[in-house]
Design an enzyme around this catalytic site. Structure first.
Site, PDB file in Angstrom:
ATOM      1  N   ASN A   1     -11.953  53.934  38.566  1.00 52.36           N
ATOM      2  CA  ASN A   1     -12.821  54.267  39.713  1.00 52.36           C
ATOM      3  C   ASN A   1     -12.822  53.192  40.792  1.00 52.36           C
ATOM      4  O   ASN A   1     -13.511  53.340  41.813  1.00 52.36           O
ATOM      5  CB  ASN A   1     -14.252  54.538  39.241  1.00 52.36           C
ATOM      6  CG  ASN A   1     -14.864  53.381  38.485  1.00 52.36           C
ATOM      7  OD1 ASN A   1     -14.774  52.231  38.909  1.00 52.36           O
ATOM      8  ND2 ASN A   1     -15.515  53.686  37.361  1.00 52.36           N
TER       9      ASN A   1
ATOM     10  N   HIS B   1     -25.787  52.509  32.021  1.00 53.80           N
ATOM     11  CA  HIS B   1     -24.719  52.485  33.023  1.00 53.80           C
ATOM     12  C   HIS B   1     -24.466  53.900  33.530  1.00 53.80           C
ATOM     13  O   HIS B   1     -23.740  54.682  32.918  1.00 53.80           O
ATOM     14  CB  HIS B   1     -23.449  51.882  32.419  1.00 53.80           C
ATOM     15  CG  HIS B   1     -23.583  50.427  32.096  1.00 53.80           C
ATOM     16  ND1 HIS B   1     -24.256  49.977  30.983  1.00 53.80           N
ATOM     17  CD2 HIS B   1     -23.146  49.310  32.759  1.00 53.80           C
ATOM     18  CE1 HIS B   1     -24.225  48.654  30.951  1.00 53.80           C
ATOM     19  NE2 HIS B   1     -23.557  48.222  32.013  1.00 53.80           N
TER      20      HIS B   1
ATOM     21  N   GLY C   1     -18.611  46.697  23.438  1.00 56.33           N
ATOM     22  CA  GLY C   1     -19.366  45.730  24.225  1.00 56.33           C
ATOM     23  C   GLY C   1     -18.442  44.880  25.067  1.00 56.33           C
ATOM     24  O   GLY C   1     -18.337  45.086  26.279  1.00 56.33           O
TER      25      GLY C   1
ATOM     26  N   GLU D   1      -2.743  35.609  19.911  1.00 56.01           N
ATOM     27  CA  GLU D   1      -3.780  35.341  18.912  1.00 56.01           C
ATOM     28  C   GLU D   1      -4.994  36.256  19.054  1.00 56.01           C
ATOM     29  O   GLU D   1      -5.522  36.770  18.060  1.00 56.01           O
ATOM     30  CB  GLU D   1      -4.243  33.877  18.992  1.00 56.01           C
ATOM     31  CG  GLU D   1      -3.236  32.873  18.469  1.00 56.01           C
ATOM     32  CD  GLU D   1      -2.359  32.299  19.566  1.00 56.01           C
ATOM     33  OE1 GLU D   1      -1.711  31.270  19.328  1.00 56.01           O
ATOM     34  OE2 GLU D   1      -2.338  32.905  20.674  1.00 56.01           O
TER      35      GLU D   1
ATOM     36  N   SER E   1       5.806  28.322   9.784  1.00 55.42           N
ATOM     37  CA  SER E   1       5.060  27.093   9.498  1.00 55.42           C
ATOM     38  C   SER E   1       3.765  27.347   8.735  1.00 55.42           C
ATOM     39  O   SER E   1       3.375  26.547   7.891  1.00 55.42           O
ATOM     40  CB  SER E   1       4.750  26.346  10.800  1.00 55.42           C
ATOM     41  OG  SER E   1       4.084  27.197  11.715  1.00 55.42           O
TER      42      SER E   1
END
Length: 657
Positions: free
Chosen positions: A185, A26, A114, A404, A377
């Site tokens: 950018n 990249h 990643g 989560e 719970s």
């Protein structure tokens, strides 16, 4: 040309040449974010290349993991164990320089990168861990723990939901040692950022309780280093928005093609010429010396820290003793845990787990974790340990809120900071929200525990949304994962033992309903993943294999079948652990000579077929069940003694035809 600019030019040339030589990488961020990370390494980042595990080092997480060519180039320039030849091997099989940075593969890499957004939540976890250590061990004149956590983020990271979950939590907790370096950018792989996102990130983070610094000249080393210095003075987490130009200086500058871009050899030579760089894969001596001055500074900081720690040991002996023993796992007594939680045998596994967690916390100060707003719970909390908050860093229970995905990624960061024991918890049916973080955890082999309660349709009442039918299959499909579905407290504690002693991630599936006492269960047997819990035949005709709450049902089915056949019942809390055992043991537990081997589990997992052998059948759930009481739903799914006996007898007849 001043030396800082010369160093930046060679850094850009090295990054671009690494990508061109590999034919992949990249280019855009490797050039665009170069001033940001160069300023960080040169002026602010505390590290010691001779001891990269130095406890009080700064942490740098690449949520924008596609900048790896830039990162490896920096590591090489600043004296880490990355040679110029390693840069030439970028992206090759077995190299220390994979295309995306990998945990435990490359020296100086704190976590694998990643998937966008994961790194932000990981960094939040690291900052939480740092604040715990700081509160517990620092005293006036002795800042034993005082490190910053930096995280490089991209426009893509800012669009991920997990980023915003984690950022919201960090702002609420006032994690002042956390600094996000935002390479803004305005370009993504598909084109202009404006095609998909026009929100004001600055206002968003301000609303979440962050300090925000805007740097209009993000490609300037001078402005970058001053912004980072300012961020370090804040008592809030800080977002620094660096406005940069993607692929700056190259022929692809400012375009989406620069994102995943590779310069041709001719383009590379023109680019290097514009930087006044003639050599190939080269770091001039004056540039190397500039970088090594920062490297020596980090080593001196470490040496000074060691000296202060020695003084601390004599002036604060009790604190030092606690500090030295903080991460000690060898002192854990599982016999004590088993003894103290045995009184809850017959309760729900969720409740037993609550007491197991509390017993472990009594022995281990380094445990820390929480739930996604379901502690009441799921019961996955530690008694008398308080809640971690901006005003109380000693709390062991983290209130993650309904977040989560971030919860699991944050726990990954806590575990990676040092040898913390950490856990997250939620409902099994909603584990899907956490899969990316759980998968990353397993890839990195981070020893985090996940507690998923309400593990079957036996919870009743809530309907299809809450019915965890395919989730066990999904979790077991993750490579490197260990799923533990215990049928009682002995098997539960065995799962803890595997997590703690073997340093592996373990995900527990726990019943919410009460499970009757089962004779024959074994802590030692559960450590093998599966064992004979009922029956003593060396050559059984039928073997019933089950997990969790269905083990009791399997024992009752076996009692009926024994009127005609030899039957053994196997409790298998963990398929993965059982599969790792020697063939001699596995064949003893599930003999190949058995005419029929049947799995009984309230799921649709077909992984049982791999374990049970050729003469097998599975009894599971293959459809959602109408809302009702837990007992009604299990009966409608066919989980009754009468129905399973009929199923087994039919399968046996089919095989004998």
């Amino acid at each position: 040309m001043n030396i800082n600019q010369k160093a930046l030019n060679y850094l850009k040339a090295l990054s671009a040449e690494t990508i061109t030589n590999a034919g992949t990488g990249h280019l855009g961020i490797s050039l665009g974010a170069s001033s940001i990370l160069f300023a960080l390494f040169k002026d602010h980042y505390t590290f010691d290349t001779s001891d990269t595990d130095f406890l009080n080092r700064d942490r740098l997480v690449l949520s924008a993991g596609h900048c790896s060519a830039l990162y490896y180039s920096l590591l090489s320039m600043f004296g880490f164990d990355i040679s110029l030849q390693d840069l030439k091997n970028f992206g090759k099989q077995g190299a220390k320089t994979p295309t995306y940075a990998e945990y435990r593969t490359t020296e100086g890499v704190e976590l694998s990168s990643g998937a966008c957004g994961q790194g932000v939540a990981n960094a939040v976890g690291m900052a939480i861990a740092e604040s715990v250590m700081e509160e517990r061990f620092n005293t006036v004149g002795f800042e034993i723990i005082n490190n910053h956590t930096y995280c490089l983020v991209s426009d893509g990271d800012m669009m991920e939901g997990v980023t915003m979950e984690a950022a919201s939590l960090a702002g609420h907790l006032k994690l002042g040692k956390l600094i996000l370096l935002y390479d803004s950018n305005d370009v993504t792989l598909d084109g202009s950022l404006g095609l998909t996102n026009k929100e004001d990130i600055s206002k968003k983070f301000l609303a979440m309780g962050w300090n925000v610094i805007y740097v209009p000249k993000g490609n300037s080393y001078y402005f970058c280093t001053h912004a980072i210095a300012s961020a370090k003075r804040s008592n809030k987490p800080t977002l620094i928005i660096f406005k940069t130009t993607i692929g700056i200086g190259s022929q692809k500058e400012g375009t989406s093609s620069a994102h995943y871009g590779v310069l041709t050899k001719e383009e590379l030579e023109r680019f290097k010429a514009s930087l006044k760089v003639k050599e190939s894969f080269y770091i001039p001596s004056d540039v190397r010396e500039l970088c090594m001055a920062s490297t020596r500074r980090g080593k001196l900081i470490h040496e000074t820290w060691n000296q202060n720690l020695a003084i601390y040991s004599s002036t604060h002996p009790e604190l030092y003793k606690s500090f030295s023993a903080f991460f000690d796992r060898k002192k854990i007594s599982f016999d004590r845990i088993l003894k103290n939680v045995s009184k809850y045998d017959g309760e729900s596994l969720a409740k037993i787990n609550h007491y197991t967690l509390s017993e472990l916390a009594y022995q281990c100060p380094q445990i820390l974790g929480g739930t996604a707003d379901v502690s009441v719970s799921s019961m996955a909390f530690i008694d008398n340990a308080g809640s971690f908050s901006s005003g109380y860093r000693r709390g062991k229970n983290i209130k993650f809120g309904v977040r989560e995905h971030a919860m699991s990624a944050v726990c990954n960061g806590i575990a990676s900071y040092e040898d913390f024991m950490t856990f997250d918890a939620g409902y099994l049916s909603f584990s899907n929200y956490q899969i990316p973080a759980l998968r990353a955890r397993c890839a990195m082999k981070l020893p985090v525990m996940s507690f998923f309660t309400h593990d079957s349709i036996a919870i009743g009442d809530c309907g299809a949304t809450f019915q965890p039918i395919e989730q066990l299959s999904q979790l077991r499909a993750i490579l490197g994962n260990i799923v533990f579905r215990p049928c009682d407290y002995k098997e539960l504690v065995a799962g803890y033992s595997i997590n703690i002693k073997d340093y592996v991630p373990v995900m527990f599936a726990l019943s919410k309903q009460e499970i009757p006492h089962i004779e024959g269960t074994s802590f030692e047997g559960a450590l093998q993943g599966g064992y004979i819990v009922d029956g003593s035949s060396a050559k059984p005709k039928i073997v019933l294999v089950s997990s969790g709450a269905e083990v009791d049902l399997a024992v009752k089915v076996a009692k009926e079948l024994r009127k005609k056949h030899d039957v053994n019942v196997v409790s298998m809390p963990s398929i993965e652990v059982f599969e790792s055992q020697p063939n001699s043991y596995k064949n003893k537990v599930i003999p190949k000579e058995a005419e029929l081997v049947v799995s009984i589990e309230a799921s649709n997992d077909t992984k049982w077929l791999k374990v049970l052998g050729k003469n097998c059948a599975t009894f599971g759930i293959f459809d959602y069940i109408d809302c009702g009481s837990g007992q009604d739903m299990m009966e409608k799914a066919g989980f009754t003694v009468k129905n399973i006996v009929k199923f087994v007898e039919t399968k046996l007849k089919d095989k004998n035809r």
